[in-house]
Design a protein around this motif. Structure first.
Motif, PDB file in Angstrom:
ATOM      1  N   ASN A   1       0.822  -1.199   0.000  1.00  9.31           N
ATOM      2  CA  ASN A   1       0.000   0.000   0.000  1.00  9.31           C
ATOM      3  C   ASN A   1       0.851   1.241   0.000  1.00  9.31           C
ATOM      4  OD1 ASN A   1      -1.547   0.633   3.311  1.00  9.31           O
ATOM      5  ND2 ASN A   1       0.576   0.340   2.795  1.00  9.31           N
ATOM      6  N   ILE A   2       0.287   2.305  -0.512  1.00  7.96           N
ATOM      7  CA  ILE A   2       0.949   3.609  -0.540  1.00  7.96           C
ATOM      8  C   ILE A   2       0.105   4.488   0.362  1.00  7.96           C
ATOM      9  CG2 ILE A   2       1.596   5.581  -1.977  1.00  7.96           C
ATOM     10  CD1 ILE A   2       1.974   3.612  -4.315  1.00  7.96           C
ATOM     11  N   GLN A   3       0.622   4.723   1.558  1.00  8.84           N
ATOM     12  CA  GLN A   3      -0.207   5.374   2.577  1.00  8.84           C
ATOM     13  C   GLN A   3       0.675   6.274   3.442  1.00  8.84           C
ATOM     14  OE1 GLN A   3      -2.736   6.735   3.694  1.00  8.84           O
ATOM     15  NE2 GLN A   3      -4.131   5.152   4.487  1.00  8.84           N
ATOM     16  N   TRP A   4       0.074   7.282   4.045  1.00  6.17           N
ATOM     17  CA  TRP A   4       0.787   8.186   4.942  1.00  6.17           C
ATOM     18  C   TRP A   4       1.158   7.464   6.226  1.00  6.17           C
ATOM     19  CZ3 TRP A   4       2.673  12.599   3.095  1.00  6.17           C
ATOM     20  CH2 TRP A   4       2.193  12.985   1.836  1.00  6.17           C
ATOM     21  N   LYS A   5       2.384   7.737   6.665  1.00  2.79           N
ATOM     22  CA  LYS A   5       2.905   7.169   7.904  1.00  2.79           C
ATOM     23  C   LYS A   5       3.336   8.341   8.776  1.00  2.79           C
ATOM     24  CE  LYS A   5       3.081   2.868   6.103  1.00  2.79           C
ATOM     25  NZ  LYS A   5       2.418   3.120   4.808  1.00  2.79           N
ATOM     26  N   PHE A   6       3.556   8.046  10.044  1.00  2.26           N
ATOM     27  CA  PHE A   6       4.006   9.105  10.950  1.00  2.26           C
ATOM     28  C   PHE A   6       5.135   8.571  11.817  1.00  2.26           C
ATOM     29  CE2 PHE A   6       4.036  12.476  14.023  1.00  2.26           C
ATOM     30  CZ  PHE A   6       3.447  13.562  13.399  1.00  2.26           C
ATOM     31  N   ARG A   7       6.231   9.306  11.846  1.00  3.59           N
ATOM     32  CA  ARG A   7       7.290   9.013  12.818  1.00  3.59           C
ATOM     33  C   ARG A   7       7.639  10.324  13.483  1.00  3.59           C
ATOM     34  NH1 ARG A   7      10.948   4.777   9.279  1.00  3.59           N
ATOM     35  NH2 ARG A   7       9.221   3.315   8.999  1.00  3.59           N
ATOM     36  N   ASP A   8       7.469  10.327  14.794  1.00  2.00           N
ATOM     37  CA  ASP A   8       7.619  11.579  15.532  1.00  2.00           C
ATOM     38  C   ASP A   8       9.104  11.851  15.770  1.00  2.00           C
ATOM     39  OD1 ASP A   8       6.918  13.882  16.797  1.00  2.00           O
ATOM     40  OD2 ASP A   8       5.871  12.930  18.476  1.00  2.00           O
ATOM     41  N   GLU A   9       9.807  12.246  14.701  1.00  2.00           N
ATOM     42  CA  GLU A   9      11.240  12.562  14.757  1.00  2.00           C
ATOM     43  C   GLU A   9      11.497  13.617  15.828  1.00  2.00           C
ATOM     44  OE1 GLU A   9      13.903  11.763  12.724  1.00  2.00           O
ATOM     45  OE2 GLU A   9      12.913  10.626  11.114  1.00  2.00           O
ATOM     46  N   ILE A  10      12.563  13.438  16.585  1.00  2.00           N
ATOM     47  CA  ILE A  10      12.851  14.417  17.640  1.00  2.00           C
ATOM     48  C   ILE A  10      13.199  15.773  17.034  1.00  2.00           C
ATOM     49  CG2 ILE A  10      15.333  13.814  17.878  1.00  2.00           C
ATOM     50  CD1 ILE A  10      14.777  14.216  20.988  1.00  2.00           C
ATOM     51  N   ARG A  11      13.891  15.752  15.864  1.00  2.00           N
ATOM     52  CA  ARG A  11      14.263  17.015  15.244  1.00  2.00           C
ATOM     53  C   ARG A  11      13.983  16.927  13.747  1.00  2.00           C
ATOM     54  NH1 ARG A  11      18.879  20.306  14.070  1.00  2.00           N
ATOM     55  NH2 ARG A  11      20.366  18.596  13.956  1.00  2.00           N
ATOM     56  N   PRO A  12      12.711  17.150  13.367  1.00  2.00           N
ATOM     57  CA  PRO A  12      12.387  17.077  11.946  1.00  2.00           C
ATOM     58  C   PRO A  12      13.157  18.158  11.200  1.00  2.00           C
ATOM     59  CG  PRO A  12      10.434  17.640  13.263  1.00  2.00           C
ATOM     60  CD  PRO A  12      11.582  17.591  14.187  1.00  2.00           C
ATOM     61  N   ARG A  13      13.687  17.832  10.022  1.00  2.00           N
ATOM     62  CA  ARG A  13      14.439  18.848   9.255  1.00  2.00           C
ATOM     63  C   ARG A  13      14.561  18.394   7.824  1.00  2.00           C
ATOM     64  NH1 ARG A  13      20.316  16.852  11.524  1.00  2.00           N
ATOM     65  NH2 ARG A  13      19.426  14.889  12.165  1.00  2.00           N
ATOM     66  N   PHE A  14      15.214  19.215   7.027  1.00  2.00           N
ATOM     67  CA  PHE A  14      15.432  18.897   5.616  1.00  2.00           C
ATOM     68  C   PHE A  14      14.117  18.773   4.854  1.00  2.00           C
ATOM     69  CE2 PHE A  14      19.342  16.422   7.341  1.00  2.00           C
ATOM     70  CZ  PHE A  14      20.000  17.618   7.584  1.00  2.00           C
ATOM     71  N   GLY A  15      13.094  19.528   5.278  1.00  2.00           N
ATOM     72  CA  GLY A  15      11.835  19.512   4.541  1.00  2.00           C
ATOM     73  C   GLY A  15      11.207  18.141   4.570  1.00  2.00           C
ATOM     74  N   ILE A  16      10.736  17.688   3.409  1.00  2.00           N
ATOM     75  CA  ILE A  16      10.054  16.390   3.367  1.00  2.00           C
ATOM     76  C   ILE A  16      11.057  15.232   3.383  1.00  2.00           C
ATOM     77  CG2 ILE A  16       7.884  17.150   2.353  1.00  2.00           C
ATOM     78  CD1 ILE A  16      10.744  15.749   0.289  1.00  2.00           C
ATOM     79  N   MET A  17      12.383  15.530   3.390  1.00  2.00           N
ATOM     80  CA  MET A  17      13.373  14.451   3.442  1.00  2.00           C
ATOM     81  C   MET A  17      13.399  13.781   4.812  1.00  2.00           C
ATOM     82  SD  MET A  17      15.195  14.011   0.615  1.00  2.00           S
ATOM     83  CE  MET A  17      16.946  13.761   0.906  1.00  2.00           C
ATOM     84  N   ARG A  18      13.158  14.556   5.832  1.00  2.00           N
ATOM     85  CA  ARG A  18      13.028  13.961   7.159  1.00  2.00           C
ATOM     86  C   ARG A  18      11.862  14.599   7.881  1.00  2.00           C
ATOM     87  NH1 ARG A  18      18.135  12.280  10.768  1.00  2.00           N
ATOM     88  NH2 ARG A  18      18.434  11.106   8.867  1.00  2.00           N
TER      89      ARG A  18
END
Lengths: 429, 429
Positions: free
Chosen positions: B134-151
């Motif tokens: 499946n192609i579906q949205w996932k969520f990972r609560d990164e401590i420091r999201p950065r680099f736009g949609i790369m992380r």
């Protein structure tokens, strides 16, 4: 697609928990599988239908000068505090805190997110009107989820948001969306009645619910017979505002302006809702543009929803019989079901394989039932999953060169040559 | 699409927060807009690219005998308690309780959900192998999201899960997916190197990360030069297991088996990860089938991810210059940018309108820049958004019948007649 490698786990028995026909038939035909209360996985054939419905909606939204975007499912509470809805929205909102203790929510709708984007990028009346839509999963934590995907918690919604300089502009956007909706539902073989509605938590001044007619509908509606011949060329906002349509609880026979012989009643299922709400969100979220006179003006807004996943159920409620689903061709998972009545008969199977390859080459979506099982079960499965056309090939076909073509809706069966059935599938529908 | 009605809010300045080139260029070209840390709205042109990437992935997954399903974003904690991962998975898992105080989570991956579905419906080895994606949205609560949609935190992932009777079967599924990945990335003009990897929280015995080469990549990798000519007809699991490729931290020049003149080093970006993990999930979640001998056997499983939204950034990292993005034609939001150098010149504008209509009729995706603004800004915007071809029409074209055709990648410009440019756009690429 071959049935032997596809995945549509059909059930003979009706699952206990399913109270309405669409829920029963979706479970029995292997379209969905429940993960937990009100949350489903879409199995391959269910997903195909869902995507076809979404694609029709997308085409009609594009035709109505709307631009597709994709907003996230998780939204920050801060935006909803600005609009004042965060504390008004009750327990239906799924709330959470992230690892940094920031309050977040799973979007039940997206007025705040889109208005915020608009406010950041659109500065002049020259860029108006703008209409943005997205087809994205939403969550409403229903107290008692039921009826399968008809009242699920995680559901797919198309939501469109319009931005105009003036009230007249906003009404034109509202009108464009009404037209798009009439077209959209007509393409799915649905009769849709726009019923004047209360605006509820979205707020605003003007609102219509779109109810599609189905004998098994959830509510009773009363409407002017003129709706049954309504077409997109004659519908206008003015006409809709004068044509009578009312839900059961608002209908009063004493005051109804429609003569008895012109009044119709039917069961309806709500599949869409449109709102005009003026500056309810633009003012708190700062969506102002510079007007022609150089002054800052808050934009006039509306929002327009369609329950995409709900429509899957609604179409089944409108199109089924006691044997199963009867898909309108525009949303059917496959156009044709090819039944091989005896896969152990080499000549019969060769004939089926040959026809299957030709159907694929002609790009006709075909489910080829090549499974080694009884004829009765094959017929029952094919009626249950409801493909518009069935091509039935048995050992007798090898000698006669004829197969049977069955129209699932009418039940009509004809004997037809294999060449002709291929031609007919290319041109019909 | 006309620029005057489209929505791609370009920025001249580089946004402060953007540290890497793909993030800068996606913000500057108006592809995305941040909603909150690590969570983005995809604006129209960004969504087009995302959908094209998803569609290529889908086609290659289908070709690898996989069936598309759609699992929900919200999953019950109870399933993850069965697999034992609920308490192992740390703060990256976004957790919540629903209104009935049941623990839920936003799925970071879906081994539990799909294995549960498999266990309910598949009972016999005769139904194997089965591969679901499946192609579906996932969520990972990164401590420091950065680099736009790369992380980012909310991201789009393709995840495939294979179910086989035997270890050999599972290896064949793994092999099929490696081939699908090589094809998938090649179609996006990416060179992908499968690097042997640690299995991490998914667990299991065998794992490869797919790194695509980009000068601005996040990590350094060392690999056998043979990879650069790797093609899907020669790649086998055995060959991959003998061909050398290692991430920086695992590469030891002393023990590296590749001769120096055959060893390559480059920067890489991880865009996919494949795992074989045997019965790690099938046993706790009860995914057993009846084997040929009538005995119950836990199925052998693997899972295979591609970061769909991450790929948008990775492609930009691999394909850009100092003026902006250079889209590979397969994923470009439009194939052609048509520039009208003077919309106030009536004859020039008529010529553009005529060409635009002909391009649309030929179904060539075209962005027609019909905005009333300076030539310099138009050229800069067009280079920034990176469409493969630019057709430049100015007042001089009216007298000469010639326009300029620019190849964005090579920078090559030619004078060409309007008839010829149309023909060329129909056949090239």
């Amino acid at each position: 697609m071959r049935s032997s490698v596809y995945f549509y786990p059909t059930l003979k028995e009706t699952p206990q928990e399913a109270q309405i026909v669409s829920h029963r038939l979706m479970l029995r035909s292997g379209m969905i599988s429940q993960v937990t209360a009100g949350i489903y996985t879409w199995l391959p054939s269910g997903l195909k239908v869902l995507n076809k419905i979404a694609q029709i909606i997308r085409q009609e939204q594009d035709r109505a000068q709307s631009l597709e975007v994709l907003m996230p499912t998780i939204q920050p509470a801060a935006l909803w505090e600005k609009s004042g809805r965060y504390h008004i929205y009750g327990k239906e909102m799924l709330r959470m805190v992230d690892r940094h203790e920031r309050e977040m929510l799973y979007g039940p709708t997206a007025e705040e997110v889109i208005t915020d984007i608009f406010s950041r990028f659109v500065k002049s009346y020259k860029d108006l009107p703008k209409r943005f839509y997205n087809i994205q999963w939403k969550f409403r934590d229903e107290i008692r989820p039921r009826f399968g995907i008809m009242r699920g918690r995680e559901f797919l919604m198309k939501d469109n948001y319009s931005f105009d300089l003036t009230v007249e502009g906003a009404k034109a956007s509202y009108q464009a969306m009404l037209e798009a909706y009439v077209r959209t539902f007509a393409r799915m073989d649905l009769t849709a009645i726009p019923v004047r509605a209360a605006t509820g938590p979205i707020g605003g001044d003007l609102s219509h619910e779109f109810q599609i007619l189905a004998e098994t509908g959830e509510s009773e509606i009363f409407y002017d017979a003129a709706y049954e011949t309504l077409d997109v060329n004659t519908i206008t906002l003015e006409r809709l505002q004068t044509l009578y349509a009312a839900a059961d609880e608002l209908h009063d026979p004493q005051t109804c302006p429609v003569p008895a012989d012109q009044l119709r009643t039917a069961r309806g299922i709500e599949v869409g809702h449109v709102f005009y709400f003026g500056t309810k969100y633009s003012i708190p979220l700062g969506a102002y543009v510079t007007g022609p006179d150089g002054k800052q003006v808050p934009v006039e807004m509306g929002s327009y929803g369609i329950g995409v996943s709900r429509l899957v159920g609604a179409i089944i409620e409108a199109h089924h019989d006691d044997k199963g689903i009867i898909w309108p061709e525009s949303v059917a998972p496959f156009k044709v079901g090819l039944l091989n009545l005896n896969i152990k008969d080499k000549a019969c199977t060769e004939m089926c394989e040959d026809l299957y390859q030709k159907l694929l080459q002609a790009k006709i979506e075909t489910l080829y039932d090549d499974r080694d099982m009884g004829i009765g079960a094959k017929f029952a499965d094919m009626d249950l999953i409801g493909l518009p056309w069935q091509i039935i090939v048995g050992p007798r076909s090898v000698t006669t060169g004829q197969c049977e073509l069955k129209n699932r809706r009418t039940g009509e069966k004809i004997e037809i040559s294999l060449e002709d059935v291929l031609k007919r599938m290319c041109y019909c529908g």
